[in-house]
Design a protein around this motif. Structure first.
Motif, PDB file in Angstrom:
ATOM      1  N   GLN A  52      46.456  36.330  40.890  1.00 19.24           N
ATOM      2  CA  GLN A  52      47.029  37.387  40.069  1.00 19.24           C
ATOM      3  C   GLN A  52      46.609  37.250  38.610  1.00 19.24           C
ATOM      4  O   GLN A  52      46.990  38.075  37.778  1.00 19.24           O
ATOM      5  CB  GLN A  52      48.549  37.390  40.208  1.00 19.24           C
ATOM      6  N   ILE A  53      45.868  36.207  38.301  1.00 21.40           N
ATOM      7  CA  ILE A  53      45.311  36.025  36.947  1.00 21.40           C
ATOM      8  C   ILE A  53      43.788  36.008  37.069  1.00 21.40           C
ATOM      9  O   ILE A  53      43.124  35.051  36.700  1.00 21.40           O
ATOM     10  CB  ILE A  53      45.859  34.761  36.266  1.00 21.40           C
ATOM     11  N   ALA A  54      43.255  37.102  37.596  1.00 21.70           N
ATOM     12  CA  ALA A  54      41.846  37.160  37.977  1.00 21.70           C
ATOM     13  C   ALA A  54      40.910  36.904  36.801  1.00 21.70           C
ATOM     14  O   ALA A  54      39.921  36.163  36.927  1.00 21.70           O
ATOM     15  CB  ALA A  54      41.546  38.509  38.609  1.00 21.70           C
ATOM     16  N   ARG A  73      25.343  35.475  37.315  1.00 21.10           N
ATOM     17  CA  ARG A  73      26.689  35.209  37.829  1.00 21.10           C
ATOM     18  C   ARG A  73      27.565  36.433  37.529  1.00 21.10           C
ATOM     19  O   ARG A  73      27.536  36.976  36.429  1.00 21.10           O
ATOM     20  CB  ARG A  73      27.267  33.935  37.224  1.00 21.10           C
ATOM     21  N   PHE A  74      28.326  36.849  38.528  1.00 18.49           N
ATOM     22  CA  PHE A  74      29.023  38.122  38.444  1.00 18.49           C
ATOM     23  C   PHE A  74      30.449  37.974  38.950  1.00 18.49           C
ATOM     24  O   PHE A  74      30.710  37.307  39.949  1.00 18.49           O
ATOM     25  CB  PHE A  74      28.303  39.188  39.277  1.00 18.49           C
ATOM     26  N   HIS A  75      31.362  38.642  38.267  1.00 19.67           N
ATOM     27  CA  HIS A  75      32.755  38.695  38.698  1.00 19.67           C
ATOM     28  C   HIS A  75      32.944  39.888  39.613  1.00 19.67           C
ATOM     29  O   HIS A  75      32.526  41.005  39.291  1.00 19.67           O
ATOM     30  CB  HIS A  75      33.668  38.817  37.463  1.00 19.67           C
ATOM     31  N   LEU A  76      33.582  39.658  40.747  1.00 18.55           N
ATOM     32  CA  LEU A  76      33.899  40.737  41.678  1.00 18.55           C
ATOM     33  C   LEU A  76      35.417  40.842  41.789  1.00 18.55           C
ATOM     34  O   LEU A  76      36.040  40.236  42.671  1.00 18.55           O
ATOM     35  CB  LEU A  76      33.264  40.472  43.044  1.00 18.55           C
ATOM     36  N   PRO A  77      36.062  41.581  40.871  1.00 14.58           N
ATOM     37  CA  PRO A  77      37.519  41.727  40.934  1.00 14.58           C
ATOM     38  C   PRO A  77      37.904  42.726  42.025  1.00 14.58           C
ATOM     39  O   PRO A  77      37.324  43.805  42.132  1.00 14.58           O
ATOM     40  CB  PRO A  77      37.872  42.271  39.534  1.00 14.58           C
ATOM     41  N   LEU A  78      38.864  42.350  42.839  1.00 14.40           N
ATOM     42  CA  LEU A  78      39.315  43.211  43.927  1.00 14.40           C
ATOM     43  C   LEU A  78      40.839  43.283  43.869  1.00 14.40           C
ATOM     44  O   LEU A  78      41.522  42.288  44.119  1.00 14.40           O
ATOM     45  CB  LEU A  78      38.874  42.652  45.281  1.00 14.40           C
ATOM     46  N   ALA A  79      41.353  44.446  43.546  1.00 16.50           N
ATOM     47  CA  ALA A  79      42.804  44.602  43.423  1.00 16.50           C
ATOM     48  C   ALA A  79      43.417  45.335  44.608  1.00 16.50           C
ATOM     49  O   ALA A  79      44.638  45.388  44.738  1.00 16.50           O
ATOM     50  CB  ALA A  79      43.132  45.347  42.131  1.00 16.50           C
ATOM     51  N   SER A  80      42.580  45.915  45.487  1.00 11.16           N
ATOM     52  CA  SER A  80      43.095  46.714  46.597  1.00 11.16           C
ATOM     53  C   SER A  80      42.064  46.748  47.716  1.00 11.16           C
ATOM     54  O   SER A  80      40.901  46.388  47.534  1.00 11.16           O
ATOM     55  CB  SER A  80      43.378  48.142  46.130  1.00 11.16           C
TER      56      SER A  80
END
Length: 294
Positions: A52-54, A73-80
Motif C-alpha cells: 500500500q506504499i507502492a 528499470r521500470f516501476h509497474l504500479p498496479l492498483a486494480s
C-alpha cells in the motif's frame, strides 16, 4: 574464495526471497537476480501491487537496481485488476528480462493480478522467454500454486491454524513461507503440511533466497537457510482431532539447506557430482519441473 560457475542458460529462473534482503551494501541476492535477468543491460520491471506504499517501495528498489548498474528499470504500479489487464502494462511485462515482486500482502497481490492478462504474460515470460522472476516476502509466498494466506505462529502446530489460497502457480505441490527463522514459523509450516500432506513446505529465512532454474536445479544465497518440510510419508491423527488441537506427526522429513547449498539434476553432460537422497531428489524434480503455461 573460488566459487563454482553459475548455470545461466535461459531455462527461466525464480529468485524466491525470504524478505529483508540486503538493498544497501553487497546486495548479493539482488545482484544474482540482475545477473540471471541478463546483467546491466536487462530490462527490469518492479511490481509493487502487494504494498500500500507502492511509491516508497519502488524508490528502494529503483535505488538498489540503479546501484547495481541497471539502466532500464521500470516501476509497474498496479492498483486494480483493470490495471493488470491494461494492454500497455501487460506489454511492459512482455518486454521485461527480469520481473520483481516486492513485499506487502500476498492476498492483495493475488486479488489484483491473479488470473489477469498480466498474470498470463508472467508465465509466458518465465516458461517461453526464459525470463527471471523474483519475489520477496509476500512476493515469494505468491509464487506457488498453493499460497499461505494467513496463520498463527505459536510454538506447536495446530489443526486449523493456517489457511491457504490460490497463488500464481510458478511452482506446484509446494507452499512457501518467509521470514522463517526470524519469526519462528516452523510450527506454522508443520501445520500446513499436516493439513495438506501432498504439499512440501518451503521456509526461507530473511536475506536468503532459493534460486530455482527450471529443469536443472536450485541454489541457496544470502545469510540464512532454506528449510524443506516433507510430510508425504508421515503418519498423523490430524483427521481425528478437534480444531486447535496439536496433531501427532510421525516420520516427517526435514531438509536444511544453508546458504551456499547447490543441487543440480544430472544430465548427459553433467553427471551427479555429490550424493543426493531420494527425498531431496524428488523435491528437486518437483520444484524445477517445467510446468506448461497456465
Amino acid at each position: 574464495m573460488k566459487t563454482e560457475p553459475h548455470h545461466t542458460a535461459s531455462h527461466g529462473h525464480l529468485v524466491i526471497i525470504g524478505g529483508h534482503e540486503d538493498r544497501k551494501h553487497g546486495k548479493e541476492i539482488l545482484a544474482r537476480f540482475v545477473e540471471l535477468a541478463g546483467g546491466e543491460n536487462a530490462r527490469i520491471v518492479v511490481i509493487t501491487a502487494a504494498s500500500q506504499i507502492a511509491e516508497e517501495m519502488w524508490d528502494q528498489y529503483d535505488q538498489a537496481f540503479g546501484d547495481l548498474g541497471v539502466r532500464q528499470r521500470f516501476h509497474l504500479p498496479l492498483a486494480s485488476r483493470q490495471d493488470a489487464n491494461d494492454e500497455a502494462k501487460v506489454r511492459m511485462v512482455a518486454e521485461a528480462d527480469g520481473i520483481f515482486m516486492t513485499g506487502g500482502d500476498q492476498k492483495r497481490l493475488l486479488a489484483i493480478i491473479g488470473g489477469t492478462a498480466l498474470d498470463a504474460e508472467m508465465h509466458t515470460a518465465l516458461k517461453v522467454r526464459g525470463a527471471c522472476i523474483g519475489g520477496t516476502s509476500a512476493g515469494a509466498s505468491a509464487m506457488s500454486g498453493h499460497m499461505l494466506a494467513q496463520g498463527k505462529t505459536d510454538l506447536l502446530p495446530e489443526k486449523g491454524a493456517v489457511s491457504l489460497a490460490a497463488g500464481l502457480g510458478f511452482l506446484h505441490r509446494v507452499v512457501i513461507d518467509q521470514h522463517f527463522s526470524e519469526r519462528q514459523r516452523l510450527s506454522r509450516l508443520l501445520s500446513v503440511v499436516a493439513q495438506n500432506p501432498y504439499l512440501q513446505g518451503i521456509g526461507i529465512d530473511e536475506d536468503t533466497a532459493l534460486v530455482v532454474e527450471r529443469g536443472r536445479g536450485i541454489e541457496v544465497l544470502g545469510e540464512g537457510s532454506v528449510t524443506v518440510v516433507d510430510g508425504r510419508t508421515m503418519d498423523t491423527n490430524m483427521a481425528d482431532i478437534q480444531e486447535r488441537d496439536t496433531p501427532e506427526l510421525i516420520d516427517v522429513r526435514l531438509h536444511l539447506l544453508p546458504a551456499g547449498s547447490r543441487f543440480y539434476l544430472p544430465t548427459d553432460d553433467e553427471p551427479l557430482t555429490k550424493p543426493m537422497s531420494p527425498s531431496l531428489r524428488d523435491f528437486l524434480e518437483n520444484v524445477t519441473k517445467r510446468n506448461p503455461i497456465s
